[in-house]
Write a protein that holds these residues in place. Structure first.
Motif, mmCIF file in Angstrom:
data_model
loop_
_atom_site.group_PDB
_atom_site.id
_atom_site.type_symbol
_atom_site.label_atom_id
_atom_site.label_comp_id
_atom_site.label_asym_id
_atom_site.label_seq_id
_atom_site.Cartn_x
_atom_site.Cartn_y
_atom_site.Cartn_z
ATOM 1 N N ALA A 114 26.043 69.654 46.213
ATOM 2 C CA ALA A 114 26.850 68.351 45.796
ATOM 3 C C ALA A 114 26.880 67.577 46.994
ATOM 4 N N SER A 115 26.998 66.212 46.805
ATOM 5 C CA SER A 115 27.304 65.432 47.860
ATOM 6 C C SER A 115 28.123 64.187 47.469
ATOM 7 N N ALA A 116 28.929 63.682 48.584
ATOM 8 C CA ALA A 116 29.586 62.511 48.397
ATOM 9 C C ALA A 116 30.323 62.028 49.615
ATOM 10 N N HIS A 117 29.951 60.624 49.825
ATOM 11 C CA HIS A 117 30.477 60.197 51.170
ATOM 12 C C HIS A 117 29.995 60.695 52.335
ATOM 13 N N GLY A 118 28.801 61.144 52.158
ATOM 14 C CA GLY A 118 28.302 61.778 53.596
ATOM 15 C C GLY A 118 28.503 63.122 53.598
ATOM 16 N N PHE A 122 38.637 60.433 47.790
ATOM 17 C CA PHE A 122 37.959 61.526 47.593
ATOM 18 C C PHE A 122 38.308 62.503 48.706
ATOM 19 N N GLU A 123 38.607 62.156 49.993
ATOM 20 C CA GLU A 123 38.970 62.943 51.110
ATOM 21 C C GLU A 123 40.328 63.609 50.684
ATOM 22 N N TYR A 170 43.121 69.008 48.623
ATOM 23 C CA TYR A 170 44.169 70.044 47.705
ATOM 24 C C TYR A 170 43.508 70.698 46.660
ATOM 25 N N SER A 171 42.335 70.246 46.089
ATOM 26 C CA SER A 171 41.573 70.756 44.946
ATOM 27 C C SER A 171 41.584 72.333 44.930
#
Length: 767
Positions: free
Chosen positions: A46-50, A670-671, A676-677
């Motif tokens: 999975a990927s998001a924002h680099g 997102f960050e 805390y996820s």
């Protein structure tokens, strides 16, 4: 959830009533338990924002995969084996809970027009009946109906029997239930599989037949249609359609029946349209992000509860609610005047309206209160007022820990307001407040059997509280006229209920309610259970629950943390526990846990936590941050994989929850979410607490933003992967294959579920 009662399955029609000895433990499950199931891993990137990360359990999102179903079956077998040595304890707990239940749970009748409406659960049955009878008694009618409720009915009409539906389908959840203003029709929605796909039915109460062409399957909240009962579907006329999936649609009428209102609302915004039943639909105010509107009508005036900014410099999302008033013909001009502000330290939560009175729901420093205002007062002024300027009558309440659930209060012409009061040490009580005479009367209090001293509410264990009333300005004798010597029957001699303020990481004081048995509790030795929710501005339910006595009588402490993100204060309490402030609610929870241990309420090694749905996010994140704080936790239909789930905009509730948790499509948010996820921050090589995770396979929300069974299964598998190899603690996943998001609906089924949960906690703590 807690035990089934008429409060937990409350309709919009009526108010409802709800229904110390331990050893040092090893905090582990039976050593004879088989090894836990090991699911397959499929590489997935999975990927998001680099940023790129691996998620080998992503395949579980496909709940139709036979391997996933097989894995859940193995998990249930493992759970059964792990808990096999608690069977006797579970039966004991279930028996205690069942013995405390009244043989018949009923509500007192409530007058609406010529009818008296009431509910009751027949002896030996799981679900309630909705009934009515004509008010034929001109004197002593209440006593007569009470007699009938206790000893069998005469000329009653059974409008809806949940038990018949459950027997036919095996499961029932009634979503909403409303009687038409002319009392001739009953509209209700039912879920018979647990997937939250409701079926709308309309019943003709004159002949007890379902109206033809209906039912309507798959009821959704996206559009409003006008249809003539009995007509062909081609006659349906669309009144309003919502094109934004981030909004839901609600339709209702003003209390006086003069207007129909359609409210399109998201978590934080709303747009309201009003119409005369014979006229057209007109927009009240344009949609503004962060602003909500709620309308009532009273003799040519509209009352608007809103948080629209009073000044151009005020942020929409930070404004507290106030009440505006305007003439009906000026409603659409947005030139609202006669602004009513709550006042210092008071926040306005809700309103209701009657022929002669306005009822306001307020919160003062987190304490719920109700007051009425005489509508004969002159509002013809063009400046801002405060509630205190309108000579309000604050309803007497028993204590600051009391919760208030409004009755249906359908009768616009009535001067009596009905509410259900409850507290951790006070069984549910139905109270009528006479707003004209400013008096109150206790109509009914829940029967209680099987307290720790073997007695019930009529025993010396009960105190009659006549002194402790919120807002001493209303404690004068004139406020108690005609109320006699009646008082609030509470169990405070047996159980202590303390309200503390705990300083969180940033200096904010968090309300913490602590409940324990005066007889069984032992300082620094007792086990404890801490609960929190902290989402959507919802107030944590701290009402009476007889099941809880099973813990209290064994020396347990039960505590409720009103963390930020939930309700109870002004709008900032919710704001600063959501979105980019979500970590505050997690720190609030851990601060309350540390307080319980440091102050000696709970033994250091016997603190447990429990979360429901979005509340599990707090517990899961807290465990990651402080693995040694809790010895055990229960996560019920949990929301744990927040980052991965909310990155999928195709899920129906994703956009709806951007306002609550943030939008991970935006890098900064997102960050923050990923920081805390619970699923993305499980530490490696630590001894994770023992955890019981419960999920429902037919939970429709498994394909939505929250509480999917696949989230629970993924989290459990990943925790086991990362747990220290020397750790003997176990993580159990138990999946309900028949119920939905709300679990089993019947009162006995819920007792069985609660007994299982309590047995798990007691086993871990060595009870």
């Amino acid at each position: 959830m807690a035990q089934t009662s008429l409060r937990t399955c409350r309709l919009e029609l009526l108010p409802a009533i709800s229904s110390a000895l331990y050893r040092a433990g090893a905090h582990t499950l039976a050593s004879s338990s088989p090894p836990p199931p090991v699911p397959k891993k499929i590489p997935y990137e999975a990927s998001a924002h680099g940023l790129t990360w691996q998620d080998p359990y992503h395949w579980m999102k496909n709940t139709n995969d036979p391997d996933f179903i097989n894995h859940l079956n193995h998990e249930n077998s493992y759970a059964q084996a792990s808990m096999s040595d608690t069977q006797t304890l579970q039966r004991t707990l279930f028996s205690e809970m069942k013995n405390r239940m009244p043989s018949k749970i009923s509500t007192p009748p409530e007058r609406w027009g010529p009818w008296l409406y009431y509910q009751y659960i027949p002896e030996g049955k799981e679900y309630p009946l909705l009934c009515r009878r004509l008010e034929t008694e001109k004197s002593g009618w209440l006593q007569t109906v009470f007699h009938n409720v206790r000893g069998g009915f005469g000329k009653e009409e059974i409008l809806l029997d949940w038990n018949e539906i459950a027997e036919k389908y095996g499961y029932v959840h009634v979503g909403t239930c409303r009687v038409s203003p002319d009392h001739n029709f009953l509209a209700y929605t039912i879920d018979t599989s647990g997937d939250e796909q409701f079926m709308l039915q309309i019943k003709d109460l004159r002949n007890q037949c379902i109206v033809p062409r209906l039912p309507v399957d798959g009821v959704v909240s996206l559009a409003v249609l006008c249809t003539k009962l009995g007509s062909d579907s081609t006659d349906d006329a669309p009144i309003f359609t919502e094109g934004d999936s981030g909004f839901c649609v609600d339709i209702t009428s003003t209390k006086d029946g003069k207007f129909i209102t359609v409210n399109s609302n998201s978590r934080a915004s709303s747009e309201e349209d009003a119409t005369n039943p014979l006229g057209g639909l007109r927009r009240v105010h344009k949609r503004v992000p962060g602003v909500q509107y709620f309308l009532e009508h009273h003799y040519g005036f509209f009352y608007i509860l809103t948080n629209y900014p009073l000044s151009e410099n005020e942020e929409c999302s930070s404004g507290d609610y106030y009440l505006a008033r305007c003439r009906a013909e000026k409603l659409y001009s947005a030139n609202w005047q006669n602004i009513i502000l709550p006042g210092e330290d008071i926040s306005l939560q809700d309103m209701d309206i009657f022929d002669g009175h306005l009822v306001l729901f307020v919160s003062k420093k987190g304490v719920p209160m109700l007051c009425s205002i005489d509508l004969s007062i002159n509002f013809e002024c063009k400046y801002q007022m405060e509630i205190e300027n309108l000579n309000p009558w604050f309803f007497p309440l028993p204590s600051s820990s009391c919760s208030i659930v409004p009755g249906s209060n359908h009768d616009f012409m009535s001067s009596v307001y009905r509410a259900v009061l409850s507290s951790p040490v006070m069984p549910d009580m139905i109270v009528d407040y006479d707003m004209s005479r400013q008096t109150f009367s206790i109509v009914q209090q829940e029967e209680l059997r099987g307290t720790s001293d073997g007695a019930g509410l009529n025993s010396a264990a009960c105190e009659l509280e006549t002194n402790e009333v919120i807002d001493t300005r209303n404690c004068e004798d004139n406020n108690y006229q005609n109320s006699g010597l009646q008082g609030w029957k509470v169990l405070s001699r047996l159980y202590s209920c303390e309200r503390k303020e705990v300083v969180s990481h940033d200096g904010v004081k968090i309300p913490l309610t602590i409940l324990y048995s005066r007889k069984a509790w032992l300082r620094d030795q007792s086990p404890g259970l801490l609960q929190a929710y902290g989402a959507y501005g919802e107030v944590l339910d701290k009402g009476w629950c007889t099941d809880r006595l099973c813990l209290l009588d064994r020396g347990w402490v039960v505590a409720f943390a009103d963390v930020r993100g939930g309700g109870g204060g002004d709008s900032s309490w919710h704001k600063f526990g959501s979105g980019l402030y979500k970590r505050n609610s997690i720190h609030d929870l851990t601060s309350c846990g540390k307080y319980l241990v440091n102050e000696g309420y709970v033994c250091k090694d016997k603190l447990c936590a429990i979360g429901y749905s979005a509340g599990c996010l707090l517990v899961g994140a807290a465990i990651n941050m402080y693995p040694k704080l809790f010895c055990a936790a229960i996560l019920k239909v949990p929301f744990l994989d927040i980052c991965n789930t909310m990155l999928d905009p195709s899920l129906p509730l994703t956009k709806l929850d951007y306002e609550e948790f943030g939008n991970p499509q935006i890098q900064s948010q997102f960050e923050y979410i990923r920081s805390y996820s619970p699923y993305d921050n499980i530490p490696s090589g630590v001894c994770h607490p023992s955890v019981l995770v419960t999920a429902s396979f037919h939970d429709a929300r498994q394909n939505h933003i929250l509480v999917g069974v696949w989230e629970a299964a993924k989290w459990v598998a990943k925790v086991r992967d990362r747990m220290c190899s020397a750790c003997s603690h176990s993580v159990i996943l138990k999946t309900n294959t028949t119920g939905g998001h709300f679990g089993e609906g019947g009162r006995y089924s819920q007792c069985e579920e609660t007994a299982y949960d309590y047995a798990f906690l007691m086993k871990i703590c060595g009870d």
